[in-house]
Scaffold this motif. Structure first.
Motif, PDB file in Angstrom:
ATOM      1  N   ARG A   1      -5.430   5.270  52.531  1.00 15.25           N
ATOM      2  CA  ARG A   1      -5.913   5.849  51.289  1.00 15.25           C
ATOM      3  C   ARG A   1      -5.059   5.333  50.126  1.00 15.25           C
ATOM      4  O   ARG A   1      -3.857   5.115  50.270  1.00 15.25           O
ATOM      5  N   TYR A   2      -5.695   5.156  48.998  1.00 15.40           N
ATOM      6  CA  TYR A   2      -5.015   4.647  47.803  1.00 15.40           C
ATOM      7  C   TYR A   2      -4.805   5.763  46.786  1.00 15.40           C
ATOM      8  O   TYR A   2      -5.660   6.648  46.645  1.00 15.40           O
ATOM      9  N   THR A   3      -3.695   5.683  46.050  1.00 12.45           N
ATOM     10  CA  THR A   3      -3.499   6.567  44.894  1.00 12.45           C
ATOM     11  C   THR A   3      -3.156   5.698  43.689  1.00 12.45           C
ATOM     12  O   THR A   3      -2.292   4.823  43.768  1.00 12.45           O
TER      13      THR A   3
ATOM     14  N   TYR B   1      -1.965   6.015  39.716  1.00 10.38           N
ATOM     15  CA  TYR B   1      -1.528   6.769  38.539  1.00 10.38           C
ATOM     16  C   TYR B   1      -1.779   5.851  37.353  1.00 10.38           C
ATOM     17  O   TYR B   1      -1.250   4.738  37.295  1.00 10.38           O
TER      18      TYR B   1
ATOM     19  N   ARG C   1     -11.973   5.885  38.992  1.00 10.34           N
ATOM     20  CA  ARG C   1     -12.076   5.925  40.458  1.00 10.34           C
ATOM     21  C   ARG C   1     -13.402   5.311  40.927  1.00 10.34           C
ATOM     22  O   ARG C   1     -13.412   4.470  41.837  1.00 10.34           O
TER      23      ARG C   1
ATOM     24  N   ARG D   1      -7.567   8.207  45.160  1.00 10.52           N
ATOM     25  CA  ARG D   1      -7.218   9.311  44.265  1.00 10.52           C
ATOM     26  C   ARG D   1      -6.708   8.707  42.967  1.00 10.52           C
ATOM     27  O   ARG D   1      -5.877   7.787  42.993  1.00 10.52           O
TER      28      ARG D   1
ATOM     29  N   ASP E   1      -6.815  14.762  37.727  1.00 10.76           N
ATOM     30  CA  ASP E   1      -6.467  14.398  39.092  1.00 10.76           C
ATOM     31  C   ASP E   1      -7.739  14.522  39.929  1.00 10.76           C
ATOM     32  O   ASP E   1      -8.281  15.621  40.082  1.00 10.76           O
TER      33      ASP E   1
ATOM     34  N   ASP F   1      -8.187  14.553  42.960  1.00 11.67           N
ATOM     35  CA  ASP F   1      -8.051  15.420  44.136  1.00 11.67           C
ATOM     36  C   ASP F   1      -8.144  16.897  43.756  1.00 11.67           C
ATOM     37  O   ASP F   1      -8.336  17.746  44.625  1.00 11.67           O
TER      38      ASP F   1
END
Lengths: 260, 778
Positions: B217-219, B221, B231, B247, B522, B524
């Motif tokens: 999974r990627y996040t 910022y 996204r 995310r 965010d 999520d």
């Protein structure tokens, strides 16, 4: 910024020694050099800081001559007040950050064609004092970012004879707030002197024609009909050579008016 | 003119974080084992890439990886289309570009991303990037949109059948316009320019990407106004993964102004690079890098002609515009193409219109939205031409506007461009502006200016904004202890949403504002949201929040009925209490809410947890709102130098129902400052080779506090009828009205000296040249 060594000498002698090293470069207030380094346009191996050397700092007013240490920042000159036109000039350089870091020696050594101090030095007939010699302002400014300083030579002080009348008027380049045209006029023991910064491709210059006219009549009206040629003036995003040439006339009149 | 009682302003809930340096921006995020990305940007505006030599960079100190467009292709990364095209808004089909996140074949503007270096420090990455040798075969360059439509212009996209035109959007009624011009008593023609300018957020763009191998999974910022949009774009188009596997977090954001309303290549690059190197990757744009690579705003040339009667009544407008898209149809370039045309009628009954906007590819960096997004261009045209007409007919600036203004009793009023205004008291705003600005004291001030050798000029302009695009979702949830959390789909990046939305909920639920927490930014935590841009959040966020509150109260009522042993329909909710009608039985909402969280018992029959969600919709498909207002501006010009000062500025703004007047006025002030920059100082200047020549703050001039006059601001409340709160937007108003207010005032000052036209930015140098030319001509 590329990596470099930083020397922080506390005496002039140590600074001169450190500057003898290969690719060493003096760092005064850093208001030009640091942005240049950040843009990765310079790669000195060693920077020798001059701002920790007490003998290069301070302002003395003796017998009508104001002596300012080379590493004295603009804010200190602005506060001094014994040469009001010079303090006025120093108080309007850049912003508070610049004025509390930038130094008179750094400005004169860099000789940016749009900087303010060169106009003050030239119009006041100041003397640039280095670790080796004394250079009259008339012989000091030799062109765009060019001065009479030798490699490794440091400005230790600048001596300003305080004139009877003087004023500086800066017409700002709106983005940088450097002088688009800045004119410093003085009247005193050296006669009338008019120095113009910001305008010429050759850097700061004396407008001798205006000096002659003002010598017999120190009033704005004496300048009626006088103009400098647009040829050789700077042309950029912020003004054509014609605009700068025109402004030299307008701003000189305002400086004479301000000098009173 | 306010009719809503308002609580005294006690500061913003955000003040502690923002005014004491406690904000948390993406640059403040440091992940364990983080490394840094540096970029190689194209130095040519148009060239084929013959080769990219990374061999030296790969051996440089600290370098972990060097990646190029060839690696993108090998990894099967996708390309990025426009966020949406004009066809989604009812316009014609157009040529949509596909943008590679690293270009490997042909660069079409300076600043295209060609290669990246991942290294231990940001400096290591930059030093190594400088050693990468790109061999270019230069191609001919075109930077001007109109020139790019010439048959022999260099072509950017070989398979575009329409030359360099992506799309031409027509609007209005050609035949009716021609008929009106045939009968016209007065016609005036002008060519107007709105040059490219930089959105210039105080916080430069910055991204941190982290690929977690354990979860696959990627996040990301990123400093964004729209994390969900980022996204979708990256997951669908670039990485081609399920959206649940990405995310996106946008914490505190230091200004957006439209620049951050869409993804940028770096957002995808840091994620991809993170997977490559198995470590988090951070990219911090420097100011110079961002000036080269940020999207820009405006960039329009327009030829306009108006028809009118001798009495000053407009009868038709025709105009043809060329909008400079740059190298790609990128981000949210569609809205400005429409708004620049749709809002040309402004507050006026203009008769017929015949308008066309050509969106044209050139070798400049991509255009996208910037505060106002097309509305300032439309308002500039409408109000410049209104002053031209007033000058031609010798009429007063206020009088000619009132002759043409749409009357309140004509509402709802559909303009010749298809905008349906629900409300507005335009002529009243003009009168109020005259009062607030001390219109009648002008002559004395003009005389004072003359005595100083200066000339004074003034303007009175009106504007209409269209606010409320797309849909929105908000959520209100009670926590087990009876405190409240707002989960917002909007994204505040300086607008003070935490304060305004929390105050609204506190008021509705009678919960102390200290007991309300505000969550945003965010993916999520927030199911879906569109973020914040285009003055949309008061209406769309506010309405969705109101509906979330209604849904929450309805659900709470079920529990209250059980606890009060009363029929649900006999309950009223007021002052934070459910009360049984005609009885003294009552229970507090917070007590009801807590019952939704008890671990066991009969109340569990109603389920676990108390939340309410609400949605709202705006344009296209549903009605937006139309903020409007009038500005009066006075300037003083020194004809000897061209220097000018904006001496006075009054802004009257109809914001519909006021939610928080201090925050509204803050938005107006900021918008006016940016409008002043556009009018007088700002221009992204490119030379004929497509090289940026105003690429630093030494040359790109931004307005400073010292340039600003004291703004006399007054808010007016003409309730909006298209949303249950009665609110209108405020975020762009100042930036829409100010450019033309200032330019018109300058022209009013110098018209007697023979200068009838000048283009933005009206710099001192340009003004002096115009005055000198006029003097020479006389």
């Amino acid at each position: 910024m590329y990596a470099f060594e930083l020397e922080r000498p506390t005496t002039l002698a140590d600074a001169i020694k450190a500057l003898g090293g290969e690719e060493a470069q003096p760092l005064s207030g850093g208001q030009t050099l640091i942005p240049t380094l950040k843009q990765r346009l310079a790669m000195p191996s060693t920077l020798v800081s001059l701002t920790g050397i007490d003998e290069l700092k301070g302002i003395k007013n003796e017998g009508g001559t104001l002596t300012i240490g080379g590493a004295t920042c603009h804010a200190d000159v602005a506060k001094d007040g014994s040469y009001p036109a010079l303090s006025d000039l120093a108080g309007h350089i850049g912003d508070p950050h610049v004025r509390n870091r930038g130094t008179i020696g750094g400005s004169l050594a860099n000789n940016d064609p749009s900087a303010c101090y060169p106009a003050a030095a030239l119009a006041s007939g100041a003397t640039i004092v280095t670790n080796n010699r004394e250079i009259a302002a008339d012989n000091y400014f030799t062109g765009l970012f060019e001065t009479a300083l030798d490699e490794g030579e440091i400005i230790t002080a600048v001596k300003f004879p305080i004139p009877e009348k003087a004023a500086y008027v800066k017409f700002e380049q709106p983005a940088s707030r450097f002088a688009l045209v800045g004119v410093f006029v003085t009247k005193g023991a050296n006669g009338v002197r008019v120095a113009v910064t910001g305008a010429s491709e050759g850097g700061v210059f004396r407008w001798t024609e205006a000096e002659e006219a003002l010598s017999s009549n120190f009033a704005p009206s004496a300048l009626e009909g006088l103009s400098v040629p647009a040829d050789g003036m700077i042309g950029d995003l912020h003004g054509t050579p014609e605009y700068r040439a025109h402004l030299v006339g307008v701003i000189t009149k305002r400086a004479v008016m301000k000098a009173g | 003119m306010k009719d809503t009682p308002e609580k005294p302003f006690k500061g913003r809930l955000e003040d502690r974080r923002f005014l004491t340096g406690k904000g948390r921006y993406v640059a403040d995020i440091t992940l364990a084992r983080q490394c840094y990305m540096g970029q190689v940007l194209s130095t040519h505006a148009h060239a084929r890439i013959l080769s990219v030599d990374t061999s030296e960079a790969e051996t440089m100190p600290g370098v972990i990886a060097v990646l190029t467009g060839a690696d993108c292709a090998a990894d099967g990364l996708g390309t990025v289309p426009p966020f949406f095209m004009p066809s989604l808004w009812g316009g014609p089909e157009g040529y949509a570009t596909q943008r590679k996140i690293l270009v490997d074949d042909r660069v079409r503007c300076v600043g295209e991303r060609i290669a990246i270096v991942i290294a231990e420090t940001a400096d290591d990455a930059r030093v190594a990037a400088e050693t990468i040798m790109v061999d270019y075969a230069p191609l001919p360059v075109v930077t001007d949109a109109r020139a790019a439509t010439e048959a022999d212009a260099p072509k950017l996209w070989d398979d575009n059948e329409n030359g360099n035109i992506s799309v031409s959007i027509p609007m209005g009624d050609k035949a009716a316009t021609e008929a009106a011009f045939a009968d016209a008593e007065v016609t005036i023609k002008r060519r107007l320019l709105s040059p490219r300018i930089a959105p210039f957020s105080l916080e430069p763009r910055v991204s941190v990407g982290n690929y977690d191998e354990a979860d696959d999974r990627y996040t990301l910022y990123t400093s964004s106004q729209d994390p969900h949009g980022v996204r979708s774009n990256i997951a669908r188009n670039v990485l081609k993964i399920a959206e649940s596997r990405l995310r996106v977090v946008s914490p505190d954001v230091g200004g957006g102004f439209g620049l951050k309303a869409h993804m940028h290549p770096e957002d995808a690059l840091v994620l991809w690079a993170s997977k490559h190197v198995g470590r988090p990757v951070k990219w911090l744009g420097t100011r110079s890098e961002c000036m080269l690579t940020d999207t820009q705003g405006r960039g329009q040339e327009i030829e306009v002609e108006i028809a009118a009667t001798k009495a000053g009544k407009l009868t038709a407008i025709r105009a043809e515009a060329w909008t400079n898209l740059g190298a790609y149809f990128w981000g949210t370039a569609t809205p400005p193409l429409f708004f620049a045309m749709q809002l040309i009628p402004n507050i006026y009954d203009v008769g017929a219109v015949d308008l066309t906007n050509h969106a044209v590819f050139t070798n400049l960096p991509p255009m996208s939205v910037y505060r106002g997004a097309g509305r300032p261009e439309a308002t500039y045209l409408a109000e410049r031409m209104m002053d031209e007409l007033a000058a031609e007919l010798g009429m007063d600036q206020a009088e000619i506007r009132k002759i043409n203004a749409i009357a309140p009793d004509a509402m709802p009023y559909t303009t010749a461009t298809g905008m349906t205004y629900d409300s507005g008291a335009f002529a009243d705003m003009i009168d109020a502006a005259a009062r607030v600005s001390d219109w009648s004291g002008y002559d004395a001030r003009a005389e004072e200016s003359r005595a100083k050798g200066r000339v004074r000029g003034r303007s009175l302009i009106s504007y209409v904004e269209v606010a409320g695009v797309m849909n929105e979702r908000m959520e209100i949830k009670f926590e087990p202890d009876g405190t409240v959390t707002i989960v917002a789909g909007t994204h505040s990046h300086g607008q003070g949403h935490a304060t305004v939305f929390s105050e609204m909920v506190a008021d509705w639920l009678s919960v102390p504002v200290e007991n309300i927490r505000y969550v945003q930014g965010d993916t999520d935590k927030v199911l879906i949201g569109r973020g914040t841009f285009a003055a949309r959040s008061s209406m769309l966020g506010g309405t969705a929040l109101l509906r979330a509150k209604d849904a929450l109260i309805e659900r709470a009522k079920l529990m209250a009925a059980i606890l009060l042993e009363a029929d649900k329909d006999s309950l009223d909710f007021a002052d934070g209490m459910f009360k049984v009608r005609d009885s003294n039985k009552a229970i507090a909402l917070t007590e009801v809410a807590k019952m939704y969280y008890i671990p066991a018992g009969p109340a569990n029959a109603l389920g676990l947890g108390l939340t309410g969600e609400g949605t709202s919709a705006g344009k296209p498909g549903a009605a937006p709102n139309y903020p409007n207002g009038t500005m009066v501006c006075e300037v003083e010009v020194d004809p000897r130098t061209g220097a000018l000062t904006v001496d006075r500025l009054a802004a009257l703004d109809d914001v519909g129902r006021i939610l928080n007047s201090t925050i509204c006025e803050g938005q107006i002030h900021g918008g006016i400052a940016q409008g002043m920059g556009q009018a007088l100082m700002e221009e992204m200047v490119f030379d004929e080779d497509g090289q940026l020549t105003s690429g630093s703050l030494m040359d790109y001039c931004l307005p400073r506090a010292e340039h600003m006059p004291d703004i006399a601001s007054e808010l007016s409340e003409v309730t909006c009828t298209t949303n249950p709160l009665g609110v209108k937007g405020i975020g762009e108003s100042g930036a829409i009205g100010a450019p033309v207010a200032i330019v018109n005032a300058v022209l009013d000052a110098v018209r007697p000296l023979g200068v009838a036209h000048i283009d933005m930015p009206v710099t001192q140098a340009k003004l002096w040249s115009a005055l000198r030319d006029a003097e020479a001509a006389q």
